[in-house]
Enzyme design. Structure first.
Site, PDB file in Angstrom:
ATOM      1  N   ARG A 196      13.968  -1.437   1.393  1.00 19.28           N
ATOM      2  CA  ARG A 196      12.888  -0.437   1.534  1.00 19.28           C
ATOM      3  C   ARG A 196      11.533  -1.117   1.771  1.00 19.28           C
ATOM      4  NH1 ARG A 196      16.815   1.019   2.286  1.00 19.28           N
ATOM      5  NH2 ARG A 196      18.214   2.295   1.053  1.00 19.28           N
ATOM      6  N   CYS A 253      14.739  10.990  -2.612  1.00 20.13           N
ATOM      7  CA  CYS A 253      14.936  10.136  -3.791  1.00 20.13           C
ATOM      8  C   CYS A 253      13.589   9.557  -4.222  1.00 20.13           C
ATOM      9  CB  CYS A 253      15.913   9.008  -3.469  1.00 20.13           C
ATOM     10  SG  CYS A 253      17.614   9.579  -3.497  1.00 20.13           S
ATOM     11  N   GLU A 324      10.296   4.683  -5.079  1.00 23.22           N
ATOM     12  CA  GLU A 324      10.452   4.469  -3.639  1.00 23.22           C
ATOM     13  C   GLU A 324       9.310   5.196  -2.919  1.00 23.22           C
ATOM     14  OE1 GLU A 324      14.419   4.947  -1.326  1.00 23.22           O
ATOM     15  OE2 GLU A 324      13.236   6.712  -0.829  1.00 23.22           O
TER      16      GLU A 324
HETATM   17  N1  EPU Z   1      25.083   9.956  -8.976  1.00 25.28           N
HETATM   18  C1  EPU Z   1      25.275  10.440 -10.249  1.00 25.28           C
HETATM   19  N2  EPU Z   1      24.419  11.409 -10.711  1.00 25.28           N
HETATM   20  C2  EPU Z   1      23.375  11.859  -9.960  1.00 25.28           C
HETATM   21  C3  EPU Z   1      23.179  11.349  -8.669  1.00 25.28           C
HETATM   22  C4  EPU Z   1      24.044  10.381  -8.186  1.00 25.28           C
HETATM   23  O1  EPU Z   1      26.193  10.056 -10.950  1.00 25.28           O
HETATM   24  O2  EPU Z   1      22.631  12.728 -10.445  1.00 25.28           O
HETATM   25  C5  EPU Z   1      26.033   8.943  -8.458  1.00 25.28           C
HETATM   26  C6  EPU Z   1      26.864   9.501  -7.316  1.00 25.28           C
HETATM   27  O3  EPU Z   1      27.998  10.173  -7.789  1.00 25.28           O
HETATM   28  C7  EPU Z   1      27.194   8.261  -6.532  1.00 25.28           C
HETATM   29  C8  EPU Z   1      25.990   7.362  -6.721  1.00 25.28           C
HETATM   30  O4  EPU Z   1      25.301   7.863  -7.866  1.00 25.28           O
HETATM   31  O5  EPU Z   1      28.319   7.631  -7.080  1.00 25.28           O
HETATM   32  C9  EPU Z   1      25.056   7.329  -5.534  1.00 25.28           C
HETATM   33  O6  EPU Z   1      24.599   8.642  -5.269  1.00 25.28           O
HETATM   34  P1  EPU Z   1      24.341   9.156  -3.771  1.00 25.28           P
HETATM   35  O7  EPU Z   1      25.545   8.965  -2.941  1.00 25.28           O
HETATM   36  O8  EPU Z   1      23.773  10.515  -3.871  1.00 25.28           O
HETATM   37  O9  EPU Z   1      23.326   8.133  -3.169  1.00 25.28           O
HETATM   38  P2  EPU Z   1      21.921   7.625  -3.695  1.00 25.28           P
HETATM   39  O10 EPU Z   1      21.994   6.151  -3.765  1.00 25.28           O
HETATM   40  O11 EPU Z   1      21.458   8.352  -4.889  1.00 25.28           O
HETATM   41  C10 EPU Z   1      20.987   7.263  -1.280  1.00 25.28           C
HETATM   42  C11 EPU Z   1      19.597   7.372  -0.686  1.00 25.28           C
HETATM   43  C12 EPU Z   1      19.333   8.807  -0.235  1.00 25.28           C
HETATM   44  C13 EPU Z   1      20.388   9.251   0.758  1.00 25.28           C
HETATM   45  C14 EPU Z   1      21.765   9.113   0.101  1.00 25.28           C
HETATM   46  C15 EPU Z   1      22.857   9.399   1.083  1.00 25.28           C
HETATM   47  C16 EPU Z   1      18.279   5.742  -1.948  1.00 25.28           C
HETATM   48  C17 EPU Z   1      17.266   5.535  -3.005  1.00 25.28           C
HETATM   49  N3  EPU Z   1      18.636   7.001  -1.702  1.00 25.28           N
HETATM   50  O12 EPU Z   1      20.977   8.048  -2.473  1.00 25.28           O
HETATM   51  O13 EPU Z   1      18.086   8.814   0.441  1.00 25.28           O
HETATM   52  O14 EPU Z   1      20.196  10.588   1.206  1.00 25.28           O
HETATM   53  O15 EPU Z   1      21.950   7.736  -0.342  1.00 25.28           O
HETATM   54  O16 EPU Z   1      24.093   9.360   0.483  1.00 25.28           O
HETATM   55  O17 EPU Z   1      18.731   4.784  -1.320  1.00 25.28           O
HETATM   56  C18 EPU Z   1      15.759   9.161   0.216  1.00 25.28           C
HETATM   57  O18 EPU Z   1      15.653   7.963   0.499  1.00 25.28           O
HETATM   58  O19 EPU Z   1      14.784   9.909   0.015  1.00 25.28           O
HETATM   59  C19 EPU Z   1      17.098   9.721   0.113  1.00 25.28           C
HETATM   60  C20 EPU Z   1      17.316  10.971  -0.270  1.00 25.28           C
END
Ligand code: EPU
Length: 338
Positions: A196, A253, A324
Site C-alpha cells: 500500500r 477497509c 490504510e
Molecule cells: N475475516 C473475518 N472477519 C471479518 C472480516 C474478515 O474473519 O470481519 C476473515 C475472512 O473470512 C478472510 C480474511 O479475514 O478469511 C480476509 O478477509 P477478506 O477476504 O474480506 O479480505 P481483506 O483482507 O479483509 C482485502 C482488501 C479489500 C478487498 C478484499 C477483497 C485490504 C486491507 N483489504 O480485504 O480492499 O476488497 O481484500 O477480497 O487489503 C480496501 O482496500 O478498501 C478494500 C476494501
C-alpha cells in the site's frame, strides 16, 4: 457527492485565504474553484470540515500553473482522488484540495494486439471503470481490484490491492507532474512499490507526500477468454457482496492487513468489536475492517473508534494495526489563514 446528515460544529467552520490568493485562484480556474467546501461532501466516509479551496483544473497547463502559483504563495495543497480512502478531520483542510476526478478522465488502448495489451488510464478515472473496461475487452489482470473503491491515481499512489494482486503487478509506466512543472514518464523499474505504498527513486520526493502528481498510468494486461473472465468476475463479486457491507458510507477497509497472520478484519472480529459504536460511527457487523458512518458521524467519532480498535487488537493479539486510510486536516475548529 454523499448525502449524510452532518451534525458536527467543526464541519461548518469557514476559513480564510486572503483576497490576493482568492483573486489569483479565480482568475486561473474561473468556475472550477470553490471556497470553504465541506469535505464530507467529497469523501465516501462523509465526514470532514471545510477545505479552504477546492480546485478542479481542466488540463495539465492549468494544473501546472496551480502548483507553481501555490508554491510561490506558500499555500499547501493536497490531491484527492475519489475521496474513498480519505478521512478529513472535523477542522477541515487548510490550503488547496485539488480534485482530478472531474477532468482527468479517460482510458486508451495503446497496443490492441493479440498478446499483451497496454492500456493507459488518466488519474481521475475510477478504478471501477478501468476494471469494467478490462473485463469488457477480455483483458486479464485487473480482477484483483474489483470492489476496491477510488480513482486510478489514488490506487497507483497507494499501490492498492488485495491478497490476489496489486497495482504494482500490472503497472508499466506512470506520468508524474512535478510542482516545478516538469512532466516525467517513469517506468516500473524507476518505482519502488511496497505494501500500500509507492515511492519514487529519490527518497525526498515521495508520491505519498503529494509532492508529485500522478497524471496517468499505463497497464499491461493479457488477452484472455472473455467468457471465462466474466465467470471469475461474477464469482469474485458475489464473494465481496457477501463479505462486505454495501450501500453505506465507509472508506472500504480502514486498516492495512498485517504483513503476516490473520487479516485486520479477522483480528477486529475476534476481538469482539463488530457492531461497536462511537457517536455515529460503527464497526460493520459484516466485515470488521469497515468503519461505517451511520449518517451523523464526525471525523472525531471515526478516529475514536479506530483508536479503540488499535488498542484492543494490540492488547489481545500484540498486533499494531495501521490505518490504510489517509488521515488529513485539522482536528480542531481554530483556523489560521494561509
Ligand atoms: N475475516 C473475518 N472477519 C471479518 C472480516 C474478515 O474473519 O470481519 C476473515 C475472512 O473470512 C478472510 C480474511 O479475514 O478469511 C480476509 O478477509 P477478506 O477476504 O474480506 O479480505 P481483506 O483482507 O479483509 C482485502 C482488501 C479489500 C478487498 C478484499 C477483497 C485490504 C486491507 N483489504 O480485504 O480492499 O476488497 O481484500 O477480497 O487489503 C480496501 O482496500 O478498501 C478494500 C476494501
Amino acid at each position: 457527492m454523499m448525502s449524510a446528515a452532518v451534525a458536527c460544529d467543526g464541519q461548518k467552520v469557514a476559513t480564510g485565504l486572503n483576497a490576493e490568493k482568492k483573486d489569483w485562484l479565480v482568475s486561473l480556474l474561473g468556475p472550477r474553484v470553490q471556497f470553504d467546501v465541506p469535505m464530507w461532501r467529497h469523501t465516501t466516509l462523509a465526514v470532514g470540515g471545510p477545505a479552504d479551496v477546492l480546485a478542479m483544473p481542466a488540463d495539465i497547463k492549468v494544473l501546472t500553473m496551480l502548483l507553481s502559483g501555490a508554491r510561490q504563495r506558500a499555500i499547501p495543497w493536497l490531491i484527492v482522488g475519489g475521496g474513498s480512502n480519505l478521512l478529513v478531520r472535523d477542522g477541515g483542510i487548510r490550503g488547496i484540495v485539488i480534485a482530478l476526478t472531474p477532468y482527468f478522465k479517460g482510458i486508451t488502448t495503446i497496443d490492441p494486439g493479440p498478446g499483451d495489451v497496454r492500456v493507459t488510464a488518466k488519474a481521475g478515472t475510477r478504478l471501477k471503470t478501468l476494471c469494467r473496461y478490462a473485463i469488457e475487452q477480455g483483458l486479464a489482470g485487473m480482477t484483483f481490484a474489483l470492489g476496491i473503491p477510488g480513482s486510478v491515481g489514488g490506487a497507483i499512489a497507494m499501490n492498492a490491492g488485495t491478497a490476489d494482486g496489486c497495482i504494482g503487478d500490472v503497472l508499466e509506466t506512470i506520468t508524474v507532474l512535478w510542482p516545478t512543472g516538469r512532466l516525467q514518464r517513469l517506468s516500473r523499474t524507476d518505482l519502488d512499490f511496497g505494501y500500500r505504498r509507492l515511492s519514487l527513486p529519490t527518497p525526498e520526493i515521495t508520491i505519498g507526500q503529494h509532492q508529485g502528481v500522478i497524471i496517468d498510468g499505463t497497464f499491461t494486461f493479457s488477452q484472455t477468454d472473455p467468457r471465462q473472465l466474466r465467470v471469475s468476475v461474477e464469482k469474485i463479486q458475489a464473494e465481496r457482496k457477501q463479505r462486505q457491507p454495501g450501500g453505506v458510507s465507509s472508506a472500504g477497509c480502514f486498516f492495512k492487513n498485517p504483513s503476516s497472520g490473520p487479516s485486520a478484519g479477522e483480528l477486529i472480529d475476534k476481538a469482539g468489536l463488530k457492531g461497536k459504536r462511537v457517536g455515529g460511527a460503527e464497526i460493520s457487523s459484516r466485515h470488521g475492517n469497515f468503519i461505517i458512518n451511520r449518517g451523523n458521524a464526525c471525523a472525531a467519532d471515526i478516529l475514536a473508534l479506530a483508536e479503540i480498535i488499535e488498542t484492543r487488537v494490540a492488547a489481545k493479539f500484540g498486533v499494531q494495526l495501521e490505518p490504510e486510510v489517509i488521515i488529513a486536516g485539522e482536528s480542531n475548529h481554530a483556523s489560521k489563514s494561509v
